[in-house]
Design a protein around this motif. Structure first.
Motif, PDB file in Angstrom:
ATOM      1  N   LYS A 271     -23.248  15.616  13.452  1.00 31.30           N
ATOM      2  CA  LYS A 271     -24.435  15.814  12.612  1.00 31.30           C
ATOM      3  C   LYS A 271     -24.828  14.531  11.878  1.00 31.30           C
ATOM      4  O   LYS A 271     -26.012  14.213  11.740  1.00 31.30           O
ATOM      5  CB  LYS A 271     -24.173  16.935  11.614  1.00 31.30           C
ATOM      6  CG  LYS A 271     -24.024  18.308  12.261  1.00 31.30           C
ATOM      7  CD  LYS A 271     -23.816  19.385  11.203  1.00 31.30           C
ATOM      8  CE  LYS A 271     -23.669  20.752  11.861  1.00 31.30           C
ATOM      9  NZ  LYS A 271     -23.468  21.823  10.861  1.00 31.30           N
TER      10      LYS A 271
ATOM     11  N   GLU B 269     -34.317  19.084  19.091  1.00 25.51           N
ATOM     12  CA  GLU B 269     -33.600  18.047  19.815  1.00 25.51           C
ATOM     13  C   GLU B 269     -34.426  16.773  19.938  1.00 25.51           C
ATOM     14  O   GLU B 269     -35.656  16.800  19.893  1.00 25.51           O
ATOM     15  CB  GLU B 269     -33.178  18.529  21.202  1.00 25.51           C
ATOM     16  CG  GLU B 269     -34.324  18.712  22.170  1.00 25.51           C
ATOM     17  CD  GLU B 269     -33.809  19.135  23.542  1.00 25.51           C
ATOM     18  OE1 GLU B 269     -34.278  18.567  24.539  1.00 25.51           O
ATOM     19  OE2 GLU B 269     -32.968  20.033  23.600  1.00 25.51           O
TER      20      GLU B 269
ATOM     21  N   PHE C 114     -26.423  12.098  14.295  1.00 31.28           N
ATOM     22  CA  PHE C 114     -27.733  12.602  14.708  1.00 31.28           C
ATOM     23  C   PHE C 114     -28.783  12.303  13.634  1.00 31.28           C
ATOM     24  O   PHE C 114     -29.891  11.857  13.934  1.00 31.28           O
ATOM     25  CB  PHE C 114     -27.660  14.111  14.971  1.00 31.28           C
ATOM     26  CG  PHE C 114     -28.938  14.695  15.490  1.00 31.28           C
ATOM     27  CD1 PHE C 114     -29.268  14.613  16.830  1.00 31.28           C
ATOM     28  CD2 PHE C 114     -29.839  15.319  14.626  1.00 31.28           C
ATOM     29  CE1 PHE C 114     -30.458  15.139  17.309  1.00 31.28           C
ATOM     30  CE2 PHE C 114     -31.020  15.849  15.087  1.00 31.28           C
ATOM     31  CZ  PHE C 114     -31.331  15.759  16.439  1.00 31.28           C
TER      32      PHE C 114
ATOM     33  N   GLY D 134     -32.116  15.108  26.582  1.00 32.07           N
ATOM     34  CA  GLY D 134     -32.367  15.737  25.291  1.00 32.07           C
ATOM     35  C   GLY D 134     -31.051  15.792  24.538  1.00 32.07           C
ATOM     36  O   GLY D 134     -29.998  16.070  25.126  1.00 32.07           O
ATOM     37  N   LEU D 135     -31.091  15.529  23.244  1.00 29.73           N
ATOM     38  CA  LEU D 135     -29.859  15.367  22.471  1.00 29.73           C
ATOM     39  C   LEU D 135     -29.981  16.110  21.149  1.00 29.73           C
ATOM     40  O   LEU D 135     -31.055  16.149  20.542  1.00 29.73           O
ATOM     41  CB  LEU D 135     -29.599  13.883  22.255  1.00 29.73           C
ATOM     42  CG  LEU D 135     -28.350  13.452  21.511  1.00 29.73           C
ATOM     43  CD1 LEU D 135     -27.755  12.206  22.163  1.00 29.73           C
ATOM     44  CD2 LEU D 135     -28.707  13.133  20.056  1.00 29.73           C
ATOM     45  N   ASN D 136     -28.872  16.701  20.693  1.00 29.99           N
ATOM     46  CA  ASN D 136     -28.900  17.458  19.451  1.00 29.99           C
ATOM     47  C   ASN D 136     -27.581  17.286  18.710  1.00 29.99           C
ATOM     48  O   ASN D 136     -26.620  16.727  19.259  1.00 29.99           O
ATOM     49  CB  ASN D 136     -29.148  18.940  19.742  1.00 29.99           C
ATOM     50  CG  ASN D 136     -29.803  19.641  18.564  1.00 29.99           C
ATOM     51  OD1 ASN D 136     -29.708  19.182  17.426  1.00 29.99           O
ATOM     52  ND2 ASN D 136     -30.473  20.748  18.824  1.00 29.99           N
ATOM     53  N   LYS D 137     -27.546  17.801  17.470  1.00 27.11           N
ATOM     54  CA  LYS D 137     -26.315  17.717  16.680  1.00 27.11           C
ATOM     55  C   LYS D 137     -25.340  18.792  17.134  1.00 27.11           C
ATOM     56  O   LYS D 137     -25.718  19.835  17.646  1.00 27.11           O
ATOM     57  CB  LYS D 137     -26.626  17.864  15.187  1.00 27.11           C
ATOM     58  CG  LYS D 137     -27.415  19.091  14.811  1.00 27.11           C
ATOM     59  CD  LYS D 137     -27.716  19.077  13.333  1.00 27.11           C
ATOM     60  CE  LYS D 137     -28.584  20.254  12.919  1.00 27.11           C
ATOM     61  NZ  LYS D 137     -29.952  20.140  13.422  1.00 27.11           N
TER      62      LYS D 137
ATOM     63  N   ARG E 197     -29.676  24.633  26.825  1.00 24.77           N
ATOM     64  CA  ARG E 197     -28.934  23.691  25.979  1.00 24.77           C
ATOM     65  C   ARG E 197     -29.429  22.279  26.286  1.00 24.77           C
ATOM     66  O   ARG E 197     -29.857  21.997  27.401  1.00 24.77           O
ATOM     67  CB  ARG E 197     -27.429  23.763  26.255  1.00 24.77           C
ATOM     68  CG  ARG E 197     -26.736  24.982  25.677  1.00 24.77           C
ATOM     69  CD  ARG E 197     -25.225  24.842  25.787  1.00 24.77           C
ATOM     70  NE  ARG E 197     -24.509  25.984  25.268  1.00 24.77           N
ATOM     71  CZ  ARG E 197     -24.238  26.178  23.987  1.00 24.77           C
ATOM     72  NH1 ARG E 197     -24.622  25.283  23.099  1.00 24.77           N
ATOM     73  NH2 ARG E 197     -23.579  27.248  23.594  1.00 24.77           N
ATOM     74  N   PRO E 198     -29.365  21.381  25.298  1.00 27.77           N
ATOM     75  CA  PRO E 198     -29.699  19.976  25.572  1.00 27.77           C
ATOM     76  C   PRO E 198     -28.625  19.330  26.447  1.00 27.77           C
ATOM     77  O   PRO E 198     -27.595  19.939  26.736  1.00 27.77           O
ATOM     78  CB  PRO E 198     -29.747  19.351  24.168  1.00 27.77           C
ATOM     79  CG  PRO E 198     -28.865  20.222  23.346  1.00 27.77           C
ATOM     80  CD  PRO E 198     -29.026  21.607  23.884  1.00 27.77           C
TER      81      PRO E 198
ATOM     82  N   TYR F 217     -24.483  16.412  22.892  1.00 27.38           N
ATOM     83  CA  TYR F 217     -24.324  16.705  21.464  1.00 27.38           C
ATOM     84  C   TYR F 217     -23.540  15.565  20.807  1.00 27.38           C
ATOM     85  O   TYR F 217     -22.564  15.068  21.382  1.00 27.38           O
ATOM     86  CB  TYR F 217     -23.551  18.006  21.243  1.00 27.38           C
ATOM     87  CG  TYR F 217     -24.295  19.261  21.621  1.00 27.38           C
ATOM     88  CD1 TYR F 217     -25.323  19.749  20.825  1.00 27.38           C
ATOM     89  CD2 TYR F 217     -23.946  19.969  22.761  1.00 27.38           C
ATOM     90  CE1 TYR F 217     -25.995  20.909  21.152  1.00 27.38           C
ATOM     91  CE2 TYR F 217     -24.605  21.135  23.110  1.00 27.38           C
ATOM     92  CZ  TYR F 217     -25.629  21.602  22.303  1.00 27.38           C
ATOM     93  OH  TYR F 217     -26.305  22.757  22.638  1.00 27.38           O
TER      94      TYR F 217
END
Length: 383
Positions: free
Chosen positions: A189, A101, A192, A116-119, A182-183, A186
């Motif tokens: 993709k 992340e 990200f 915090g960030l994620n795909k 979990r971040p 989201y």
């Protein structure tokens, strides 16, 4: 043997109240052990599942760690990957990150927060909004309940927020349980990779080895080459990572703690065993006439001992079975309040029945032995 077991049941049935009170300590002790083992096993399973299952059968993982807290953007480069591919036994190399992340700053009007960030994952259970797969340069974003509460007083769906200067539309809100990390958000993709992937350092190199290669030797050789030729050798150190070993060690520690607590709870079985011994002494005293008649008709000391010992074991096994049933009921109730699922394993059941049998054997032996050593002449004189 069957006749002796039937006699044991009849004897226990004649004094139901007294025998039930004797079994009560065993019932409570076994139920406590069942509950503790179920909670411990469920917690360990949930934690290790959250850590992930690592398939390291055909690969060696190299880890880069910065030697200073200020040098966190280093890792493996494509040149490092080319060097590692030349290690004997290596088929190919993939660079990855142990932390997938990225960090970002989100803002809505005057409110800001670091996240915090994620795909976007394949499946995401939402508490608000409708889940759909965001494709291409989608400006949709899913955020956690905590982040929604920080930024918005009311409904957050379809609101516009800024993430590192880029505008996104809140498409859904999801819940983060205490047991699953979990971040905070989201995105698609594609977005990200375009905006946030550059923040993530490639601190892992996955070396896929050939079938006949020695993984241990490949790991040692790879570390030596990185120490000599790695582009980030001045700012960090290289080592072989074994995530499966870490997971197993963590699980072993959790299990040790669970078994220790279960052992403490099982001490109550010692007190229950003393109660069994006491009631068996009373039973022997009440049935001296029966013992004398059996001896007169040719029963040996071994027959008398085994009869009372079987009664003691049957008494404890009945208490153990009731304790297991009570444990199942209590675990079902506890599961309604736990953030994870307590799991009763076959090992816990076998252990409980074994302990119940052992209590019957150990604490029933002395009274049974006393009955076996009773002299026929003395028994007849009493009559």
């Amino acid at each position: 043997m069957t006749d002796k077991i039937l006699i044991a049941f009849k004897s226990i049935g004649k004094n139901k109240n007294r025998n039930f009170l004797t079994m009560l300590g065993i019932i409570i002790g076994i139920a406590s052990v069942i509950c503790i083992l179920a909670i411990g096993d469920g917690f360990a399973h949930t934690v290790t599942k959250g850590m992930g299952n690592h398939n390291t059968r055909n690969k060696v993982i190299l880890q880069w760690e910065p030697t200073s807290d200020y040098n966190t953007d280093g890792g493996f480069t494509q040149n490092d990957a080319s060097v590692l591919e030349k290690v004997p036994g290596v088929d190919h190399v993939k660079l990855a990150s142990s932390i997938a992340e990225a960090g970002a700053k989100v803002s809505y009007k005057t409110k800001t927060a670091s996240i915090g960030l994620n795909k976007q994952p394949k499946n995401l259970k939402l508490v608000k909004g409708t889940y759909f797969t965001m494709t291409g340069a989608s400006n949709g974003i899913y955020i956690s309940e905590d982040l929604a509460h920080k930024l918005f007083k009311e409904n957050a769906i379809n609101r516009l927020i800024s993430v590192d200067g880029t505008i996104f539309v809140v498409q859904g809100i999801y819940h983060i349980s205490n047991m699953n990390y979990r971040p905070d958000a989201y995105v698609s993709k594609t977005i990200f990779k375009q905006l946030f992937a550059s923040q993530i350092s490639r601190d892992q190199a996955k070396l896929y080895v050939q079938p006949d290669a020695n993984k241990k030797q490949v790991g040692k050789t790879a570390v030596k080459r990185m120490k000599a030729m790695g582009e980030q050798k001045q700012t960090g150190k290289y080592s072989v990572s074994n995530p499966d070993a870490i997971s197993k060690q963590f699980t072993r520690i959790l299990n040790d703690i669970t078994y220790f607590i279960a052992f403490i709870a099982g001490i109550s079985l010692l007190i229950a065993g003393i109660g069994v011994m006491n009631v068996m002494y009373i039973t022997v005293s009440e049935r001296r006439k029966e013992i004398g008649i059996r001896r007169a008709f040719g029963a040996t000391s071994s027959d008398i001992r085994n009869q009372f010992l079987i009664e003691s074991v049957v008494l404890c096994i009945i208490g153990g079975v009731i304790g297991i049933i009570l444990g199942y009921i209590l675990v079902s109730i506890i599961n309604a309040f736990l953030p994870f699922k307590a799991d009763i394993t076959s090992y816990a059941i076998i252990l409980s029945l074994s302990v119940s049998t052992a209590v019957g054997l150990i604490f029933g032996f002395i009274p049974s032995n006393k009955a076996a050593k009773s002299e026929l002449v003395g028994l007849l004189k009493e009559e």
